[in-house]
Enzyme design. Sequence first.
Site, PDB file in Angstrom:
ATOM      1  N   LYS A  79       0.945  -1.496   0.097  1.00  0.00           N
ATOM      2  CA  LYS A  79       0.433  -0.226   0.260  1.00  0.00           C
ATOM      3  C   LYS A  79       0.775   1.162   0.305  1.00  0.00           C
ATOM      4  O   LYS A  79       2.019   1.329   0.742  1.00  0.00           O
ATOM      5  CB  LYS A  79      -1.015  -0.554   1.465  1.00  0.00           C
ATOM      6  CG  LYS A  79      -2.284   0.605   0.879  1.00  0.00           C
ATOM      7  CD  LYS A  79      -3.600  -0.031   0.556  1.00  0.00           C
ATOM      8  CE  LYS A  79      -4.526   0.789   0.164  1.00  0.00           C
ATOM      9  NZ  LYS A  79      -5.480  -0.142   0.016  1.00  0.00           N
ATOM     10  N   GLY A 179     -20.219   7.436   3.626  1.00  0.00           N
ATOM     11  CA  GLY A 179     -19.261   8.415   2.659  1.00  0.00           C
ATOM     12  C   GLY A 179     -19.928   7.423   1.795  1.00  0.00           C
ATOM     13  O   GLY A 179     -20.261   6.538   1.458  1.00  0.00           O
ATOM     14  N   GLY A 181     -18.777   8.207  -1.444  1.00  0.00           N
ATOM     15  CA  GLY A 181     -17.880   8.749  -2.551  1.00  0.00           C
ATOM     16  C   GLY A 181     -17.133   7.627  -3.299  1.00  0.00           C
ATOM     17  O   GLY A 181     -18.850   6.983  -4.104  1.00  0.00           O
ATOM     18  N   VAL A 183     -17.375   4.297  -3.585  1.00  0.00           N
ATOM     19  CA  VAL A 183     -17.379   2.340  -3.379  1.00  0.00           C
ATOM     20  C   VAL A 183     -19.188   2.982  -2.708  1.00  0.00           C
ATOM     21  O   VAL A 183     -19.992   2.278  -3.699  1.00  0.00           O
ATOM     22  CB  VAL A 183     -16.817   1.752  -2.538  1.00  0.00           C
ATOM     23  CG1 VAL A 183     -17.196   0.683  -2.154  1.00  0.00           C
ATOM     24  CG2 VAL A 183     -15.299   1.525  -3.094  1.00  0.00           C
TER      25      VAL A 183
END
Length: 357
Positions: A79, A179, A181, A183
Amino acid sequence: MKIEQISTPTHETVMSCNDPESGLQAFIAVHDTTLGPSLGGCRMWKYDSAADALADVLRLSAGMTAKAALVGVPFGGGKAVIMGDPHTEKTPEKMRAFGRFVEALGGRYISAEDVGMSPADMMIAAQETSYMTGLPDGPLASGDPSPYTAELVFRCMKSALLQVFGASDLIGRRVAVQGLGHVGRSLAERLHQAGAQLIVADINAEATGWAAGTLGAEIADPQAIHRAEAEIFAPCALGGTLNAETIPEISAAIVCGSANNQLAVDADADRLAARGMLYCPDYVVNSGGLLSVAREALKVTDLDWTLRKLDTAAEKFSSLLAFAQQKSISPVDAADQMVEAILHEARQGPSKERNGT
Ligand code: NAD
């Protein structure tokens, strides 16, 4: 361009990356390459400190090792995080500098998008490295992985509903999405199509306005979304939202969302179980995006490859829930045991053929 190696007992390689010319400050972590080169997204976020950014990249990269092992793709966990506000501090120069740092790892880390990144950003970084996926153009380009992530989360929700309520149908079910965003929006659309009632929260008012206008969603305060009266709570923002403070206030019977590292600490899985909630391990249910970028990284031209892998991952999740129930253990413990067994076997055995089929 300055690279400083940071030594940790848990990770194979951790690099602090500074490029004074562009102002890029980033960390890249390669957790484990037992199963193959590390693959994982790049996040850009306004961290309070370098220590916070480092802690995030360490945890996120370890999660990628587990994710790749469980869905059976020949990759390890890696990552990257870039420090800064993605809305105001991202520049093409920083993205190109990031690409050069990725290139310096010679293929041990392959990047993609995560929070704060888009396929267009990856395209800029790809000017400096060939180890970039989630690209918008090209014969193998997989584009934004988010719809695949949302699709697998959706299917896992249905398996969880079946186990908890005896029926996988979403009609009339209340789902709280934290959230909206890349996804969260895709998931909310999928849930709406399936007949679910949505309660949503985001710190971005445009996102909640869209969900209210287009999907008829109720809007909740971002601080209170976990308390919403719902059968499912879907954390799709940042990590750490399941913690000692929020867990006693959650009313949903199922927690299933895309956010990485939803549990603030490992003991939060026990807290959820003690309240009788079914927590669907984040790194299992959010692996749809990994399957999308894995196709590109493996140079598989058959676009249906990802869809077939997604079907298998959904079936595996359903078996995981059944296994956990049968053994009277949590799905987190069941998933952790499976990952451990896969990695153990790979470390013992001859090197695996990496053809991605
Ligand atoms: P994104 O940046 O597109 O969306 C994140 C959203 O969360 C934004 O709309 C932001 O405004 C909102 N947000 C931030 N803080 C919030 C808060 N306190 N309350 C409510 N909303 C808040 O990111 P994304 O790509 O949609 O990813 C969402 C999560 O899923 C992340 O944790 C990411 O690591 C994880 N994930 C994403 C993918 C993928 O394919 N994109 C794959 C696996 C895991």
